[in-house]
Write a protein that holds these residues in place. Structure first.
Motif, PDB file in Angstrom:
ATOM      1  N   ASP A  36       0.843  -1.202   0.000  1.00 55.07           N
ATOM      2  CA  ASP A  36       0.000   0.000   0.000  1.00 55.07           C
ATOM      3  C   ASP A  36       0.877   1.251   0.000  1.00 55.07           C
ATOM      4  O   ASP A  36       1.771   1.403   0.847  1.00 55.07           O
ATOM      5  CB  ASP A  36      -0.900   0.027   1.239  1.00 55.07           C
ATOM      6  CG  ASP A  36      -2.110  -0.882   1.114  1.00 55.07           C
ATOM      7  OD1 ASP A  36      -2.332  -1.426   0.020  1.00 55.07           O
ATOM      8  OD2 ASP A  36      -2.829  -1.046   2.121  1.00 55.07           O
ATOM      9  N   GLY A  37       0.634   2.137  -0.954  1.00 52.70           N
ATOM     10  CA  GLY A  37       1.416   3.362  -1.048  1.00 52.70           C
ATOM     11  C   GLY A  37       2.800   3.172  -1.634  1.00 52.70           C
ATOM     12  O   GLY A  37       3.557   4.144  -1.756  1.00 52.70           O
ATOM     13  N   ARG A  38       3.140   1.949  -2.032  1.00 58.45           N
ATOM     14  CA  ARG A  38       4.466   1.665  -2.586  1.00 58.45           C
ATOM     15  C   ARG A  38       4.346   0.959  -3.938  1.00 58.45           C
ATOM     16  O   ARG A  38       5.204   0.167  -4.322  1.00 58.45           O
ATOM     17  CB  ARG A  38       5.286   0.807  -1.620  1.00 58.45           C
ATOM     18  CG  ARG A  38       5.358   1.343  -0.194  1.00 58.45           C
ATOM     19  CD  ARG A  38       6.509   0.747   0.582  1.00 58.45           C
ATOM     20  NE  ARG A  38       7.783   1.198   0.038  1.00 58.45           N
ATOM     21  CZ  ARG A  38       8.337   2.379   0.312  1.00 58.45           C
ATOM     22  NH1 ARG A  38       7.736   3.236   1.114  1.00 58.45           N
ATOM     23  NH2 ARG A  38       9.491   2.719  -0.224  1.00 58.45           N
ATOM     24  N   ILE A  39       3.283   1.263  -4.663  1.00 56.49           N
ATOM     25  CA  ILE A  39       3.048   0.626  -5.956  1.00 56.49           C
ATOM     26  C   ILE A  39       3.817   1.389  -7.036  1.00 56.49           C
ATOM     27  O   ILE A  39       3.679   2.606  -7.173  1.00 56.49           O
ATOM     28  CB  ILE A  39       1.549   0.570  -6.269  1.00 56.49           C
ATOM     29  CG1 ILE A  39       0.858  -0.363  -5.265  1.00 56.49           C
ATOM     30  CG2 ILE A  39       1.296   0.109  -7.692  1.00 56.49           C
ATOM     31  CD1 ILE A  39      -0.636  -0.447  -5.422  1.00 56.49           C
ATOM     32  N   LEU A  40       4.632   0.670  -7.781  1.00 56.51           N
ATOM     33  CA  LEU A  40       5.500   1.284  -8.789  1.00 56.51           C
ATOM     34  C   LEU A  40       4.712   2.168  -9.747  1.00 56.51           C
ATOM     35  O   LEU A  40       5.079   3.328  -9.997  1.00 56.51           O
ATOM     36  CB  LEU A  40       6.238   0.184  -9.559  1.00 56.51           C
ATOM     37  CG  LEU A  40       7.004   0.623 -10.815  1.00 56.51           C
ATOM     38  CD1 LEU A  40       8.104   1.617 -10.471  1.00 56.51           C
ATOM     39  CD2 LEU A  40       7.577  -0.600 -11.535  1.00 56.51           C
ATOM     40  N   GLU A  41       3.632   1.637 -10.295  1.00 59.85           N
ATOM     41  CA  GLU A  41       2.885   2.398 -11.298  1.00 59.85           C
ATOM     42  C   GLU A  41       2.208   3.623 -10.695  1.00 59.85           C
ATOM     43  O   GLU A  41       2.066   4.651 -11.369  1.00 59.85           O
ATOM     44  CB  GLU A  41       1.849   1.492 -11.970  1.00 59.85           C
ATOM     45  CG  GLU A  41       2.461   0.384 -12.818  1.00 59.85           C
ATOM     46  CD  GLU A  41       2.782  -0.880 -12.028  1.00 59.85           C
ATOM     47  OE1 GLU A  41       3.133  -1.893 -12.660  1.00 59.85           O
ATOM     48  OE2 GLU A  41       2.688  -0.851 -10.778  1.00 59.85           O
ATOM     49  N   GLY A  42       1.797   3.527  -9.441  1.00 56.42           N
ATOM     50  CA  GLY A  42       1.240   4.699  -8.778  1.00 56.42           C
ATOM     51  C   GLY A  42       2.275   5.798  -8.630  1.00 56.42           C
ATOM     52  O   GLY A  42       1.982   6.983  -8.838  1.00 56.42           O
ATOM     53  N   ARG A  61       0.238   7.526  -3.355  1.00 62.34           N
ATOM     54  CA  ARG A  61      -0.199   6.763  -2.181  1.00 62.34           C
ATOM     55  C   ARG A  61      -1.216   5.680  -2.537  1.00 62.34           C
ATOM     56  O   ARG A  61      -1.919   5.164  -1.671  1.00 62.34           O
ATOM     57  CB  ARG A  61      -0.797   7.720  -1.146  1.00 62.34           C
ATOM     58  CG  ARG A  61       0.228   8.671  -0.545  1.00 62.34           C
ATOM     59  CD  ARG A  61      -0.352   9.529   0.568  1.00 62.34           C
ATOM     60  NE  ARG A  61      -1.259  10.561   0.067  1.00 62.34           N
ATOM     61  CZ  ARG A  61      -2.572  10.542   0.203  1.00 62.34           C
ATOM     62  NH1 ARG A  61      -3.172   9.521   0.804  1.00 62.34           N
ATOM     63  NH2 ARG A  61      -3.314  11.522  -0.270  1.00 62.34           N
ATOM     64  N   LEU A  62      -1.269   5.294  -3.791  1.00 64.00           N
ATOM     65  CA  LEU A  62      -2.264   4.329  -4.264  1.00 64.00           C
ATOM     66  C   LEU A  62      -2.198   3.027  -3.463  1.00 64.00           C
ATOM     67  O   LEU A  62      -1.132   2.430  -3.319  1.00 64.00           O
ATOM     68  CB  LEU A  62      -2.003   4.034  -5.739  1.00 64.00           C
ATOM     69  CG  LEU A  62      -3.141   3.415  -6.552  1.00 64.00           C
ATOM     70  CD1 LEU A  62      -4.267   4.425  -6.731  1.00 64.00           C
ATOM     71  CD2 LEU A  62      -2.619   2.965  -7.908  1.00 64.00           C
ATOM     72  N   PRO A  63      -3.328   2.563  -2.935  1.00 66.70           N
ATOM     73  CA  PRO A  63      -3.317   1.298  -2.190  1.00 66.70           C
ATOM     74  C   PRO A  63      -3.442   0.098  -3.123  1.00 66.70           C
ATOM     75  O   PRO A  63      -3.858   0.217  -4.277  1.00 66.70           O
ATOM     76  CB  PRO A  63      -4.555   1.418  -1.294  1.00 66.70           C
ATOM     77  CG  PRO A  63      -5.492   2.284  -2.074  1.00 66.70           C
ATOM     78  CD  PRO A  63      -4.628   3.260  -2.831  1.00 66.70           C
ATOM     79  N   ILE A  69      -6.830   0.441  -7.928  1.00 67.29           N
ATOM     80  CA  ILE A  69      -5.922   0.170  -9.042  1.00 67.29           C
ATOM     81  C   ILE A  69      -6.595   0.490 -10.373  1.00 67.29           C
ATOM     82  O   ILE A  69      -5.987   1.111 -11.262  1.00 67.29           O
ATOM     83  CB  ILE A  69      -5.439  -1.291  -8.977  1.00 67.29           C
ATOM     84  CG1 ILE A  69      -4.393  -1.430  -7.858  1.00 67.29           C
ATOM     85  CG2 ILE A  69      -4.855  -1.746 -10.311  1.00 67.29           C
ATOM     86  CD1 ILE A  69      -3.985  -2.850  -7.566  1.00 67.29           C
ATOM     87  N   LEU A  70      -7.848   0.096 -10.534  1.00 69.90           N
ATOM     88  CA  LEU A  70      -8.571   0.434 -11.766  1.00 69.90           C
ATOM     89  C   LEU A  70      -8.710   1.945 -11.906  1.00 69.90           C
ATOM     90  O   LEU A  70      -8.455   2.509 -12.981  1.00 69.90           O
ATOM     91  CB  LEU A  70      -9.945  -0.233 -11.776  1.00 69.90           C
ATOM     92  CG  LEU A  70     -10.877   0.160 -12.931  1.00 69.90           C
ATOM     93  CD1 LEU A  70     -10.217  -0.067 -14.288  1.00 69.90           C
ATOM     94  CD2 LEU A  70     -12.203  -0.595 -12.830  1.00 69.90           C
ATOM     95  N   ALA A  71      -9.093   2.614 -10.832  1.00 68.33           N
ATOM     96  CA  ALA A  71      -9.225   4.070 -10.887  1.00 68.33           C
ATOM     97  C   ALA A  71      -7.878   4.724 -11.182  1.00 68.33           C
ATOM     98  O   ALA A  71      -7.802   5.712 -11.928  1.00 68.33           O
ATOM     99  CB  ALA A  71      -9.795   4.595  -9.574  1.00 68.33           C
ATOM    100  N   GLY A  72      -6.797   4.169 -10.630  1.00 72.60           N
ATOM    101  CA  GLY A  72      -5.467   4.711 -10.899  1.00 72.60           C
ATOM    102  C   GLY A  72      -5.094   4.592 -12.362  1.00 72.60           C
ATOM    103  O   GLY A  72      -4.493   5.507 -12.946  1.00 72.60           O
ATOM    104  N   ALA A  73      -5.440   3.459 -12.982  1.00 72.49           N
ATOM    105  CA  ALA A  73      -5.176   3.287 -14.414  1.00 72.49           C
ATOM    106  C   ALA A  73      -5.928   4.330 -15.230  1.00 72.49           C
ATOM    107  O   ALA A  73      -5.377   4.932 -16.168  1.00 72.49           O
ATOM    108  CB  ALA A  73      -5.576   1.875 -14.847  1.00 72.49           C
ATOM    109  N   GLU A  74      -7.182   4.553 -14.883  1.00 76.22           N
ATOM    110  CA  GLU A  74      -7.985   5.551 -15.601  1.00 76.22           C
ATOM    111  C   GLU A  74      -7.409   6.953 -15.417  1.00 76.22           C
ATOM    112  O   GLU A  74      -7.346   7.740 -16.374  1.00 76.22           O
ATOM    113  CB  GLU A  74      -9.425   5.500 -15.091  1.00 76.22           C
ATOM    114  CG  GLU A  74     -10.151   4.206 -15.430  1.00 76.22           C
ATOM    115  CD  GLU A  74     -11.472   4.057 -14.703  1.00 76.22           C
ATOM    116  OE1 GLU A  74     -12.412   3.494 -15.294  1.00 76.22           O
ATOM    117  OE2 GLU A  74     -11.574   4.502 -13.529  1.00 76.22           O
TER     118      GLU A  74
END
Length: 368
Positions: free
Chosen positions: A257-263, A301-303, A309-314
């Motif tokens: 959480d909060g450590r996602i590469l793509e985020g 900070r994407l969880p 994750i879907l919202a982050g992609a959008e």
């Protein structure tokens, strides 16, 4: 505008306690490329800095960061549980998106040649195409490729190489002494017929804590969740899980959480857009800079949650058009946003896809 090839580097420096040294290393990298994360561990006395950018920017950022480390770290007075050969110890180059592993190897060689020419620190090449591993280097089985045979008196040597994305994953062990933990580590390694794509060590940390420290270097075969399942199957008593550095969304667990590469890539792209909007000035660009700054913070900070994750992609995909319209998009930032959006899209699981079919179809059309 052509989308540039994008690369990540995750240099490991032998300093995890002195904040001024850590900040100086990160600042030197940030002057040339996008710093996605700085993860310091005082027990290991080590800091991992995650950098992303185009080929030339990554090389320049690494030279700056390595130079800062060489100036400030003296291995003669260094202590920490993690094995090391240098102040700037390990410099992996990782291709992202459609970038080629062989190009990453070329970047590793470009970096190594400049380290020796400009800093006079011996260099070992390891990883893809080199026929040697970090274990070979640390065991003294090979000589430096550049410089040597004597190492730098205070900075040691630098190990530079190309590899695919991996996850550095630690698990605290309960009711286990170091001898038993080392046996667990040995049995988990691929080299000992354990889990595929796993390297493992056991460390005793201050306070009589025992840690299983792993690199998962074929995450399509063994993920952090697979490791936890295997340890549970064996009846190993586990405590806190830790992702060191960043974790690709496709294998992210709550520990990431909060450590996602793509985020972090998307957040860095938004932050770059905000900075350029501020530079352009004007009321509209100023308002957009505020919005982009907020977006950058939220994406970073994407969880590790499917809806997020879907919202982050959008959001990452939408940012490409937003920055284009504001005339603040370049090829490097576009690559960061597209790699982020595609990576997050690939992490959306079938069950989530079936629930949000229309959103998935719209996202796929945007990324086509």
């Amino acid at each position: 505008m052509a989308e540039e090839d994008l690369f990540e580097s995750v240099p490991n420096f032998s300093e995890g306690r002195r904040r001024d040294v850590i900040d100086a290393i990160a600042a030197a990298a940030a002057a040339e490329a996008h710093v996605l994360d700085t993860d310091a561990d005082p027990d290991h006395n080590r800091v991992v800095v995650s950098i992303a950018g185009s080929r030339s920017h990554v090389v320049d950022a690494l030279l700056g960061a390595i130079g800062a480390a060489v100036e400030r770290i003296d291995l003669r007075s260094h202590s920490g549980v993690h094995p090391r050969v240098g102040a700037a110890d390990v410099i992996p180059i990782v291709p992202l998106g459609d970038a080629a592993l062989e190009t990453a190897r070329e970047i590793a060689h470009d970096t190594g040649k400049r380290v020796w020419a400009e800093l006079k620190v011996p260099v070992y090449f390891y990883g893809h195409g080199e026929g040697r591993t970090l274990a070979d280097i640390r065991a003294g089985r090979v000589k430096p490729d550049l410089g040597g045979p004597d190492l730098h008196p205070t900075a040691g040597a630098v190990c530079v190489g190309a590899r695919r994305t991996l996850v550095a994953f630690n698990v605290m062990l309960f009711d286990t002494d170091l001898v038993a933990a080392r046996a667990v580590a040995r049995s988990m390694r691929e080299s000992a017929a354990g889990l595929r794509g796993v390297q493992a060590l056991a460390f005793e940390l201050p306070g009589q804590r025992v840690q299983l420290s792993m690199n998962l270097f074929r995450i399509d075969e063994t993920s952090p969740a697979d490791v936890i399942a295997e340890l549970a199957r064996r009846g190993v008593a586990m405590g806190a899980e830790q992702v060191v550095g960043l974790c690709p969304a496709v294998v992210a667990t709550p520990a990431a959480d909060g450590r996602i590469l793509e985020g972090r890539l998307a957040g860095a792209g938004a932050a770059a857009g905000a900075a350029r909007c501020s530079e352009r000035g004007g009321e509209e660009h100023a308002a957009l800079a505020v919005r982009l700054t907020r977006e950058a913070d939220e994406l970073a900070r994407l969880p590790a949650d499917q809806d997020a994750i879907l919202a982050g992609a959008e959001r990452a995909a939408a940012l490409v058009r937003v920055l284009q319209a504001a005339q603040v998009l370049d090829g490097e930032v576009e690559a960061m946003l597209r790699v982020a959006a595609r990576g997050l899209r690939d992490a959306v699981q079938p069950g989530t896809q079936s629930i949000y079919r229309a959103r998935i179809d719209a996202l796929d059309a945007r990324l086509a």
